[in-house]
Scaffold this motif. Structure first.
Motif, PDB file in Angstrom:
ATOM      1  N   LEU A  16       6.434  -5.717  -7.381  1.00  0.00           N
ATOM      2  CA  LEU A  16       6.675  -4.497  -8.364  1.00  0.00           C
ATOM      3  C   LEU A  16       7.602  -5.037  -9.650  1.00  0.00           C
ATOM      4  O   LEU A  16       6.949  -3.301 -10.529  1.00  0.00           O
ATOM      5  CB  LEU A  16       8.254  -4.155  -7.418  1.00  0.00           C
ATOM      6  N   ARG A  17       8.339  -5.907  -9.642  1.00  0.00           N
ATOM      7  CA  ARG A  17       8.309  -6.332 -11.007  1.00  0.00           C
ATOM      8  C   ARG A  17       7.463  -6.132 -12.049  1.00  0.00           C
ATOM      9  O   ARG A  17       7.628  -5.461 -13.210  1.00  0.00           O
ATOM     10  CB  ARG A  17       9.052  -7.212 -11.274  1.00  0.00           C
TER      11      ARG A  17
ATOM     12  N   ASP B 134       0.954  -0.986  -0.052  1.00  0.00           N
ATOM     13  CA  ASP B 134      -0.128  -0.381   0.180  1.00  0.00           C
ATOM     14  C   ASP B 134       0.626   1.324   0.129  1.00  0.00           C
ATOM     15  O   ASP B 134       0.490   2.398  -0.709  1.00  0.00           O
ATOM     16  CB  ASP B 134      -0.906   0.726   1.032  1.00  0.00           C
ATOM     17  N   VAL B 135       1.837   1.421   0.564  1.00  0.00           N
ATOM     18  CA  VAL B 135       3.139   2.286   1.030  1.00  0.00           C
ATOM     19  C   VAL B 135       3.575   2.472  -0.427  1.00  0.00           C
ATOM     20  O   VAL B 135       3.353   3.777  -1.187  1.00  0.00           O
ATOM     21  CB  VAL B 135       3.615   2.362   2.121  1.00  0.00           C
ATOM     22  N   ILE B 136       4.324   2.266  -1.516  1.00  0.00           N
ATOM     23  CA  ILE B 136       4.938   1.401  -2.596  1.00  0.00           C
ATOM     24  C   ILE B 136       3.446   2.274  -3.728  1.00  0.00           C
ATOM     25  O   ILE B 136       4.301   2.624  -4.900  1.00  0.00           O
ATOM     26  CB  ILE B 136       5.017   0.384  -2.863  1.00  0.00           C
ATOM     27  N   GLN B 137       2.333   1.454  -3.216  1.00  0.00           N
ATOM     28  CA  GLN B 137       1.479   2.840  -4.225  1.00  0.00           C
ATOM     29  C   GLN B 137       0.880   3.665  -4.302  1.00  0.00           C
ATOM     30  O   GLN B 137       0.826   4.473  -4.878  1.00  0.00           O
ATOM     31  CB  GLN B 137      -0.018   1.677  -4.577  1.00  0.00           C
TER      32      GLN B 137
ATOM     33  N   VAL C  26      11.158   1.163  -7.885  1.00  0.00           N
ATOM     34  CA  VAL C  26      11.386   0.662  -6.238  1.00  0.00           C
ATOM     35  C   VAL C  26      12.692  -0.031  -6.256  1.00  0.00           C
ATOM     36  O   VAL C  26      12.261  -0.963  -6.384  1.00  0.00           O
ATOM     37  CB  VAL C  26      10.723   0.431  -5.751  1.00  0.00           C
ATOM     38  N   TYR C  27      13.567   0.494  -5.647  1.00  0.00           N
ATOM     39  CA  TYR C  27      14.841  -1.262  -4.865  1.00  0.00           C
ATOM     40  C   TYR C  27      13.785  -1.281  -3.640  1.00  0.00           C
ATOM     41  O   TYR C  27      14.888  -0.845  -3.017  1.00  0.00           O
ATOM     42  CB  TYR C  27      16.257  -0.001  -5.130  1.00  0.00           C
ATOM     43  N   ALA C  28      14.496  -2.807  -3.864  1.00  0.00           N
ATOM     44  CA  ALA C  28      14.010  -3.808  -2.758  1.00  0.00           C
ATOM     45  C   ALA C  28      15.512  -4.947  -2.636  1.00  0.00           C
ATOM     46  O   ALA C  28      15.984  -5.400  -3.437  1.00  0.00           O
ATOM     47  CB  ALA C  28      12.765  -4.051  -3.541  1.00  0.00           C
ATOM     48  N   ILE C  29      15.274  -4.234  -1.301  1.00  0.00           N
ATOM     49  CA  ILE C  29      16.744  -5.398  -0.936  1.00  0.00           C
ATOM     50  C   ILE C  29      15.644  -6.030   0.505  1.00  0.00           C
ATOM     51  O   ILE C  29      15.259  -6.089   0.708  1.00  0.00           O
ATOM     52  CB  ILE C  29      17.215  -4.259   0.027  1.00  0.00           C
ATOM     53  N   ILE C  30      15.603  -7.463   0.257  1.00  0.00           N
ATOM     54  CA  ILE C  30      15.120  -8.221   0.934  1.00  0.00           C
ATOM     55  C   ILE C  30      16.601  -8.615   2.310  1.00  0.00           C
ATOM     56  O   ILE C  30      17.582  -8.856   2.490  1.00  0.00           O
ATOM     57  CB  ILE C  30      15.135  -9.545   0.543  1.00  0.00           C
TER      58      ILE C  30
ATOM     59  N   ALA D 296       5.664   7.482  -3.189  1.00  0.00           N
ATOM     60  CA  ALA D 296       6.249   6.049  -2.597  1.00  0.00           C
ATOM     61  C   ALA D 296       7.783   6.124  -2.148  1.00  0.00           C
ATOM     62  O   ALA D 296       8.534   7.119  -2.951  1.00  0.00           O
ATOM     63  CB  ALA D 296       6.505   5.037  -3.529  1.00  0.00           C
ATOM     64  N   PRO D 297       8.948   5.514  -1.344  1.00  0.00           N
ATOM     65  CA  PRO D 297       9.788   5.765  -0.902  1.00  0.00           C
ATOM     66  C   PRO D 297      10.524   4.667  -2.391  1.00  0.00           C
ATOM     67  O   PRO D 297       9.695   4.326  -2.384  1.00  0.00           O
ATOM     68  CB  PRO D 297       9.703   5.030   0.715  1.00  0.00           C
ATOM     69  N   LEU D 298      11.801   5.294  -1.908  1.00  0.00           N
ATOM     70  CA  LEU D 298      12.528   4.725  -3.533  1.00  0.00           C
ATOM     71  C   LEU D 298      13.068   3.720  -3.399  1.00  0.00           C
ATOM     72  O   LEU D 298      13.736   3.010  -4.126  1.00  0.00           O
ATOM     73  CB  LEU D 298      12.909   6.400  -4.549  1.00  0.00           C
ATOM     74  N   ILE D 299      13.462   3.101  -2.003  1.00  0.00           N
ATOM     75  CA  ILE D 299      14.440   2.270  -1.458  1.00  0.00           C
ATOM     76  C   ILE D 299      12.778   1.806  -0.568  1.00  0.00           C
ATOM     77  O   ILE D 299      12.906   2.155   0.280  1.00  0.00           O
ATOM     78  CB  ILE D 299      15.287   2.828  -0.717  1.00  0.00           C
ATOM     79  N   ALA D 300      13.075  -0.044  -0.855  1.00  0.00           N
ATOM     80  CA  ALA D 300      12.226  -1.170   0.375  1.00  0.00           C
ATOM     81  C   ALA D 300      12.887  -1.423   0.946  1.00  0.00           C
ATOM     82  O   ALA D 300      13.991  -2.919   0.152  1.00  0.00           O
ATOM     83  CB  ALA D 300      11.118  -1.630  -0.670  1.00  0.00           C
ATOM     84  N   LEU D 301      13.249  -1.894   1.930  1.00  0.00           N
ATOM     85  CA  LEU D 301      13.945  -2.860   2.429  1.00  0.00           C
ATOM     86  C   LEU D 301      13.007  -3.957   3.420  1.00  0.00           C
ATOM     87  O   LEU D 301      11.784  -3.216   4.117  1.00  0.00           O
ATOM     88  CB  LEU D 301      14.777  -2.527   4.387  1.00  0.00           C
TER      89      LEU D 301
END
Length: 116
Positions: free
Chosen positions: A67-68, A38-41, A76-80, A45-50
């Motif tokens: 996201l893909r 929801d935040v990413i939408q 959005v750059y996602a880091i797991i 939205a932040p451009l980096i997500a942890l």
């Protein structure tokens, strides 16, 4: 710059949030994967997500897949973030997503550049 922290473990969120704020980043916290999505939408939205690997609602991997599929104008750059080293190594071998291990998350936050 805003950075999304999505984790269902409050102490982990607090630790990452504290370190990000020390480097003058604005931390946006989500308690589960659905809230993270929801935040990413949002338009701002932040451009980096942890993203935690294993969360209620959507997992971090499911958020990455969404996201893909979205193909947004600004990625959005996602880091797991995971404490499961075998999962992280498997992902790295497949070169699909970047991962961090929880015990190293503090070092990551300290190593973030002051400007991106």
């Amino acid at each position: 710059m805003k950075i999304l922290i999505a984790d269902d473990d409050p102490p982990s969120c607090s630790l990452l949030e504290m370190h990000l704020k020390n480097f003058h980043y604005e931390a946006v916290v989500a308690q589960d994967g659905t809230e993270a999505w929801d935040v990413i939408q949002r338009p701002d939205a932040p451009l980096i997500a942890l993203l935690d690997w294993n969360m209620p609602g959507m997992t971090g991997i499911q958020v990455c897949k969404a996201l893909r599929a979205q193909k947004a104008a600004l990625p959005v750059y996602a880091i797991i973030v995971t404490s499961h080293t075998e999962r992280g190594y498997a992902l790295r071998r497949q070169s699909r997503v970047q991962f961090l291990i929880d015990r190293f998350a503090q070092r990551f936050a300290l190593a973030l550049p002051t400007r991106l």
